[in-house]
Design a protein around this motif. Structure first.
Motif, PDB file in Angstrom:
ATOM      1  N   ILE A  94       0.910  -1.141  -0.046  1.00 44.17           N
ATOM      2  CA  ILE A  94      -0.028   0.028  -0.032  1.00 44.17           C
ATOM      3  C   ILE A  94       0.793   1.343   0.237  1.00 44.17           C
ATOM      4  N   ILE A  95       0.693   2.051  -1.053  1.00 44.49           N
ATOM      5  CA  ILE A  95       1.285   3.289  -1.253  1.00 44.49           C
ATOM      6  C   ILE A  95       0.837   4.508  -0.095  1.00 44.49           C
ATOM      7  N   ASP A  96       1.350   4.442   1.132  1.00 44.53           N
ATOM      8  CA  ASP A  96       1.015   5.481   1.964  1.00 44.53           C
ATOM      9  C   ASP A  96       2.107   6.223   2.309  1.00 44.53           C
ATOM     10  N   LYS A  97       2.025   7.313   3.301  1.00 47.83           N
ATOM     11  CA  LYS A  97       2.813   8.387   3.518  1.00 47.83           C
ATOM     12  C   LYS A  97       4.268   7.746   4.064  1.00 47.83           C
ATOM     13  N   ASP A  98       4.196   6.636   4.743  1.00 50.50           N
ATOM     14  CA  ASP A  98       5.471   5.970   5.018  1.00 50.50           C
ATOM     15  C   ASP A  98       6.147   5.371   3.918  1.00 50.50           C
ATOM     16  N   MET A  99       5.386   4.901   3.103  1.00 50.96           N
ATOM     17  CA  MET A  99       6.067   4.046   1.951  1.00 50.96           C
ATOM     18  C   MET A  99       6.722   5.053   1.018  1.00 50.96           C
ATOM     19  N   ILE A 100       6.049   6.246   0.917  1.00 50.79           N
ATOM     20  CA  ILE A 100       6.721   7.427  -0.063  1.00 50.79           C
ATOM     21  C   ILE A 100       7.909   7.711   0.897  1.00 50.79           C
ATOM     22  N   GLY A 101       7.778   7.719   1.904  1.00 42.92           N
ATOM     23  CA  GLY A 101       9.031   8.180   2.794  1.00 42.92           C
ATOM     24  C   GLY A 101      10.123   7.063   2.546  1.00 42.92           C
ATOM     25  N   ASN A 102       9.704   5.881   2.698  1.00 36.65           N
ATOM     26  CA  ASN A 102      10.859   4.784   2.144  1.00 36.65           C
ATOM     27  C   ASN A 102      11.233   4.906   0.690  1.00 36.65           C
TER      28      ASN A 102
END
Ligand SMILES: [Zn+2]
Length: 575
Positions: A94-102
């Protein structure tokens, strides 16, 4: 004579409608599959929710269907949706804020494993070709007032009907969205776009952070002072190792042959703070437990390595991963991945063995009480096969491509298990090095992985799922520790007592306080109840009764080698 193929002409509303249908139907497979699952109590609710969403999307796209704005926006949305769909549909992420951060903090070497032929093909079919179509068609725009009138005549009723549908079924929709926070994050393009916007906003907000000091009263206690030789704790921050694939935790395959032969303490029920490095790693070293942890708090407060430094402990961070995520900004930081000439390194990535030679050298020269953090590359995917040398290719056939969908679950699992087997070797080697140098230092090792990994269970791969819905595969992590005999004696650690408590639940919340306890650091921010070893550790120096009132000592620094007693133990030269 060939007739030139003219550019097709479409009205702006028609093109908007086509792109809306494309985005909803083609780039939202995972969204609709989950919506069907979550609305299984009522097909009518699903239909009404889906219609409302389609009308709202159409209305919003119509609002931007203005000359010069329309095409760039549509192309951006198509590319964003198609890219997100690749990861959401094939990897179940799931592309959430944390994934964008990663993604934002990822290294080039890491990213190159994801830029595969399948991704390129997917982008050509689902992003490039539709974008070229948008560029190719000639859009008929009405004159300003006529256009504004028509657009309003579409936008207003669409939004009214959409709102009405949601309102009429509000209880059901609100319930599903509240209970299944992942659903709207799966929706393209708003899911990834809003995640990116939120990530950018928080990064902007964080640029002026003033880091608050922590543990300003920290100092080392009498046990360390009386230890007679430097106390060294090696903290191995693992990467993507999941607990269930450790044979120490009951996995049917032998993946821990080396650790098994050492007197390790293995905790069988340990949960991670997050499901991705960018969340878990700062959380592990932060004073905040998971329940109170936020990215903002972690960035604005000093962490474990700072408190240790304040107490006079020499702290080093050796990184074979993508960096310390800001944790080690103020301390002795060394990246292993720069050792281009080493046979252990290739294309900017190194096997975790790279630590061992350095550690051997460091331990023979250590004069100060020290904490050495080894940030592993561990089992980082999707290129599991690059994480272990040929010698550790025990489980075969192993998946030998980052394109996991080209491999069977068995091949993926084999490759992954080889990474665990290799980590087993690296950890056991760290323990053996501490044993080898036990005339020089009183050493101990503590290992926790940052998060687990999905290997295709329920169609989910990799990691980074939102914590609330994350499967156990991603949140149950290994936690293994080992104490040398001199360390046990000097610090009063009773390993037989610890061995009886290994089924007690533990978590990343414990790491901060446990490492402070391991270095005998006294400070107000130390919470004994979160020190995993406190129950089985003598509090005063050797000879003092357990729990004896503590006498402060300021002497615990840089012991001269001359006072190191020669209490060599059998096995000192085992390596
Ligand atoms: Zn990680």
């Amino acid at each position: 004579m060939l007739r030139r193929i003219g550019r097709p002409e479409l009205g702006s509303i028609a093109l908007t409608a086509i792109v809306t249908v494309y985005l909803l139907a083609i780039t939202n497979m995972s969204f609709w599959r989950h919506a069907a699952l979550y609305f299984d109590h009522s097909r009518l609710s699903l239909l009404s929710f889906g219609t409302a969403l389609a009308l709202a999307t159409f209305a919003v796209l119509t609002m931007v269907s203005v000359k010069y704005v329309m095409k760039p926006v549509l192309i951006f949305l198509i590319v964003a949706s198609a890219s997100a769909a690749y990861f959401v549909d094939y990897f179940g992420v799931i592309i959430d804020k944390d994934m964008i951060g990663n993604a934002a903090v990822t290294t080039q070497a890491e990213a190159s494993h994801l830029l595969t032929g399948s991704l390129m093909l997917h982008l050509i079919i689902y992003a490039v070709i539709p974008s070229l179509f948008v560029i190719w068609v000639k859009v008929r725009h009405r004159r300003f007032f006529a256009k504004a009138g028509i657009n309003l005549a579409i936008v207003v009723p669409s939004l009214l009907v959409s709102g009405g549908l949601i309102y009429s079924d509000f209880a059901s929709v609100a319930y599903v969205i509240r209970e299944h926070k992942d659903l709207m994050k799966r929706f393209n393009p708003t899911g990834p776009v809003s995640a990116a916007v939120r990530y950018a906003a928080s990064t902007y907000k964080e640029r002026n952070i003033v880091v608050q000091p922590l543990g300003t009263d920290a100092r080392q206690g009498a046990r360390v002072a009386a230890a007679g030789k430097p106390v060294v704790v090696v903290v191995v921050a693992g990467e993507t190792a999941r607990a269930m694939n450790f044979s120490l935790n009951g996995y049917q395959r032998e993946t821990n042959p080396e650790l098994k032969s050492l007197d390790v303490i293995n905790y069988t029920d340990t949960t991670s703070c997050g499901t991705a490095t960018a969340v878990s790693l700062p959380c592990m070293f932060s004073v905040y437990p998971r329940s109170e942890y936020t990215d903002w708090k972690a960035r604005s407060t000093e962490n474990l390595v700072n408190v240790l430094t304040r107490a006079g402990v020499s702290v080093s961070w050796w990184d074979n991963n993508t960096g310390s995520k800001g944790i080690a900004d103020l301390i002795n930081f060394a990246s292993m991945t720069g050792q281009k000439d080493s046979p252990l390194c290739n294309n900017g990535e190194c096997l975790d063995e790279i630590f061992l030679g350095e550690l051997d050298k460091k331990l023979s020269a250590t004069k100060a009480n020290s904490v050495i953090v080894l940030h592993q590359l561990g089992s980082h995917g999707p290129s599991y096969y690059l994480r272990y040398p040929e010698k550790f290719r025990k489980f075969k056939p192993d998946c030998r491509t980052p394109e996991l969908m080209k491999c069977s679950v068995e091949e993926i699992t084999n490759a992954y298990d080889n990474t665990i087997l290799y980590t087993d070797y690296v950890l056991a080697s760290v323990a053996r090095l501490l044993e080898k140098h036990q005339n020089d230092v009183s050493g101990a090792m503590i290992y926790m992985s940052d998060h687990g990994e999905s290997l295709g269970e329920n169609g989910i791969y990799l990691h980074g799922a939102p914590y609330a819905i994350a499967p156990r595969e991603q949140t149950q992590v290994p936690f293994v520790t080992w104490f040398s005999k001199p360390y046990q004696a000097a610090m009063g650690v009773d390993t037989r007592c610890l061995a009886k408590e290994t089924d007690q639940p533990k978590s990343h919340d414990n790491l901060f306080h446990t490492v402070l306890g391991m270095m005998d650091v006294e400070t107000k921010v130390y919470d004994r109840t979160l020190d995993a070893f406190a129950n089985c550790t003598r509090q005063g120096p050797a000879g003092a009764p357990n729990g004896a009132a503590f006498q402060a000592a300021d002497t615990a620094k840089d012991l001269p080698a001359a006072i190191v007693p020669a209490n060599a133990l059998p096995g000192a030269n085992a390596l």
